[in-house]
Design an enzyme around this catalytic site. Sequence first.
Site, PDB file in Angstrom:
ATOM      1  CG  ASP A  55      -2.066  -0.905   1.066  1.00  0.00           C
ATOM      2  OD1 ASP A  55      -2.286  -1.332  -0.075  1.00  0.00           O
ATOM      3  OD2 ASP A  55      -2.728  -1.195   2.068  1.00  0.00           O
ATOM      4  CG  ASP A 363       6.351  15.680  60.837  1.00  0.00           C
ATOM      5  OD1 ASP A 363       5.511  16.508  60.440  1.00  0.00           O
ATOM      6  OD2 ASP A 363       6.732  14.716  60.144  1.00  0.00           O
ATOM      7  NE  ARG A 440      -2.544  20.343  57.801  1.00  0.00           N
ATOM      8  CZ  ARG A 440      -1.354  19.829  58.060  1.00  0.00           C
ATOM      9  NH1 ARG A 440      -0.346  20.061  57.255  1.00  0.00           N
ATOM     10  NH2 ARG A 440      -1.164  19.073  59.095  1.00  0.00           N
ATOM     11  CE  LYS A 473       6.887  13.943  56.610  1.00  0.00           C
ATOM     12  NZ  LYS A 473       6.121  13.395  57.751  1.00  0.00           N
ATOM     13  CD1 TRP A 474       9.464  19.957  50.105  1.00  0.00           C
ATOM     14  CD2 TRP A 474      11.591  20.438  49.746  1.00  0.00           C
ATOM     15  NE1 TRP A 474       9.485  21.005  49.231  1.00  0.00           N
ATOM     16  CE2 TRP A 474      10.799  21.319  48.989  1.00  0.00           C
ATOM     17  CE3 TRP A 474      12.980  20.546  49.662  1.00  0.00           C
ATOM     18  CZ2 TRP A 474      11.342  22.288  48.153  1.00  0.00           C
ATOM     19  CZ3 TRP A 474      13.519  21.516  48.831  1.00  0.00           C
ATOM     20  CH2 TRP A 474      12.710  22.383  48.084  1.00  0.00           C
ATOM     21  CG  ASP A 475       4.621  17.530  54.227  1.00  0.00           C
ATOM     22  OD1 ASP A 475       4.050  17.167  53.180  1.00  0.00           O
ATOM     23  OD2 ASP A 475       4.255  17.176  55.366  1.00  0.00           O
ATOM     24  CG  MET A 476       4.212  20.889  48.007  1.00  0.00           C
ATOM     25  SD  MET A 476       2.476  20.981  47.540  1.00  0.00           S
ATOM     26  CE  MET A 476       2.552  22.192  46.289  1.00  0.00           C
ATOM     27  CG  ASN A 477       1.081  18.946  53.944  1.00  0.00           C
ATOM     28  OD1 ASN A 477       1.046  17.802  53.524  1.00  0.00           O
ATOM     29  ND2 ASN A 477       1.780  19.292  55.005  1.00  0.00           N
ATOM     30  CG  ASP A 545      -0.335  11.941  55.552  1.00  0.00           C
ATOM     31  OD1 ASP A 545       0.900  11.798  55.580  1.00  0.00           O
ATOM     32  OD2 ASP A 545      -0.891  13.050  55.459  1.00  0.00           O
TER      33      ASP A 545
HETATM   34  C1  GLA Z   1       1.484  16.040  56.126  1.00  0.00           C
HETATM   35  C2  GLA Z   1       2.439  14.874  56.144  1.00  0.00           C
HETATM   36  C3  GLA Z   1       2.506  14.284  57.537  1.00  0.00           C
HETATM   37  C4  GLA Z   1       2.922  15.345  58.526  1.00  0.00           C
HETATM   38  C5  GLA Z   1       1.990  16.539  58.437  1.00  0.00           C
HETATM   39  C6  GLA Z   1       2.480  17.699  59.278  1.00  0.00           C
HETATM   40  O1  GLA Z   1       0.177  15.625  56.312  1.00  0.00           O
HETATM   41  O2  GLA Z   1       2.069  13.933  55.181  1.00  0.00           O
HETATM   42  O3  GLA Z   1       3.397  13.199  57.567  1.00  0.00           O
HETATM   43  O4  GLA Z   1       4.248  15.728  58.249  1.00  0.00           O
HETATM   44  O5  GLA Z   1       1.852  16.998  57.101  1.00  0.00           O
HETATM   45  O6  GLA Z   1       1.674  18.800  59.172  1.00  0.00           O
END
Ligand code: GLA
Length: 734
Positions: A55, A363, A440, A473-477, A545
């Site tokens: 083709d 924490d 939050r 521990k670098w969080d981002m919520n 969590d």
């Molecule tokens: C998030 C994280 C938890 C803890 C809280 C603290 O929910 O997943 O493990 O660190 O924040 O505010």
Amino acid sequence: MITFNTTTKTFHLSNKQISYIMQLDENKHLVHLYFAKKIHITDDDNNQLLFGHLDYQYFKGDRLVNSYKAKEYGSYGTGDFREPAFVIRQENGSKISDFSYVSHEVYQGKKSIEPLPALYVEEEQEAETLAITLHDSLTDTDLILYYTIYRDYPVIARRVEFIHQGKEPIHIERVMSMQLDLADSDYEFIHFSGAWGREKQIVSSKLRWGNQSIASTKGVSSAEHNPSFILKRPDTTEDAGEAYGFAFVYSGNFLCEADVSTFNQCRVNVGIHPVNFSWKLCAGEQFVSPEAIVMYSDTGLTPMSHNFHRLFTHRLCRSQYRNTDRPILLNNWEATEMTFDEEKIMSIAQKAKEAGAELFVLDDGWFGTRNDETQGLGDWFANTTKLPSGISGLSEKVAELGIGFGLWFEPEMVNKNSQLYKSHPDYLLQTENRHGHSFRYQYVLDFSRDDVVNYIYQQMKAIISTAKINYIKWDMNRYLTEVYNVTLPPDEQGKVFHKYMLGVYSLYQRLTQEFPDILFESCSSGGARFDAGLLYYAPQTWASDNTDANDRVAIQYANSFFYPICSHGAHVSAVPNQQTTRTTDIQTRANIAYFGAFGYELDLNELSKEEFEVVQQQIAFYKENRTVFQYGTYYRLVSPFENNVGSFMTVAPDGSKAFAVYYQRLYKPNTEFINLKLKGLEAETKYQVSLLGVDKTYYGDYLMNAGISFNSSHIARNGGDFTALLVEVTRIEL
Ligand code: GLA
């Protein structure tokens, strides 16, 4: 590994396992021919692959062939009606482009695109990269397609760059990092989707005509959909059959789609989500896309996961911890939340030390006026009411105990009730004259701005460099809303989402370079940013969590398809579980958490004497065996998504030891026998198998084909519902 046939104008990228083939057509456009198991091609072969042997002539010429052709990087508006790889808009509003081949270059190794994360090489000979330059003469823009093939992995890494020279700016409105046109669509689309607390449920559906996609427009890769997915043949299993695994090395907005035509062709796109994306390029400017990778397997899903684990551990993670034993840590979050003082913290750390833990992690709640969720975020200096000797004093005291000290940060966030907000209200992501949504009580700092990132860097650096910190521990919520940068002009607002990610990566880059001894663990309300992008900087991620053993079996099982076991943060927490209120036995909780970067998330002072002794034994056991758990070869045995049970195992790198966990959700009396078939053992070698205190000897092939036989009542005697048994398998050395 990379060849170009100047007669047929065919590129062939190959190693012992795969071939990736593409060709220039008569208009110097790049068509895709093949990506799968390694093959050989003659000068005639390539046309057959394109349209079928007979083709090809028929489809030549002025017919609308664009909608049938397999493309390498399909454009918009010229007859290919599938989802395009890219769209650029000219100042006059036109979105038509015509990029054709100009030149190509092959080089050894792979170039860094930092701060964007990407796979890397340690020696130039490990990989070869092909850079193909295409050009659109009307706009005077180059488009460079990058392909890297590794010698020892069945993987192709791809990304693109636009380099603009024209006088008038252009606007990139869509840019995929990878497009892959597969010849048929007989695949199941497997993805990992869920929500906070129930991350990474396995979802599988057969591809059908039309578009199927997973995506995030939340500014993070998200708990809802992970930027990784598999296309597998319907009959592919863990141990046999074809599959493609796709991973986007990026932690922000993404689109992963399979667009299936009514001719059963399947176009895969992986890239930044086009919603609210627009990148203005002026003369002399360049745009570099993130990287996307695709792994091929013709031996099932388990070997594919093994390749991802090896590749991500050794050629994606950059940390010095990428292949070293991860410390056993104790984190105070579930024990105290934000209500603590130095005495309380020291009592928890002291008990952690007594138990044998190697690192204590403080924490949320140690900084500014952070006594609850409404305040303090952004003020990265110690709350001396709670911690009179500050972080430096506390870290000294923890060091004196003989264990490491870790600290929690949430660098991208701010509460309005904070010194940071009072002095810099303009630092937020916010849309002028519009309500800004909090979550939050927190707002997102505009990390697309260098000055904001620099401010946070200075604050973090001041704490880190004056304390003994071994782990962060670098969080981002929260997800991003009102995404707008008050310092950018209107026609550059489409850059903000991506520039935000570049800001996050650049802060990671500065901190990890300056403090290479610190182990980073990323977190985003649990697993909302558990992706290949962040693994580059943070070699482990808090998986969820939800620490309930019952739910963790599923989350960790699903994580294992792409992410190495050493990267899953997995802790034993108190019961009843904070998220599910379920009570499980402390040994069950540990038996599941062992399969990860292990730790505890409770106050050990609150355990009974007997339970504390159990914890001491667990820690001693894990120290002895952690290399098997963290760096062993991992096998999925029984899916907890389809059964009342779930099981997985890991075999030591040297084969001398293996552990399997067998988890039973609900006990049913008097059931049939279970034959748990193990994997990855040496067939003709004898092993001692310890289960529930009973030791027996078997050959490897017996364990793999006949299996270990027991029944539900055996498990019931050890706890009934929600019970995990650990099977220890030891090679008998002659
Ligand atoms: C998030 C994280 C938890 C803890 C809280 C603290 O929910 O997943 O493990 O660190 O924040 O505010």
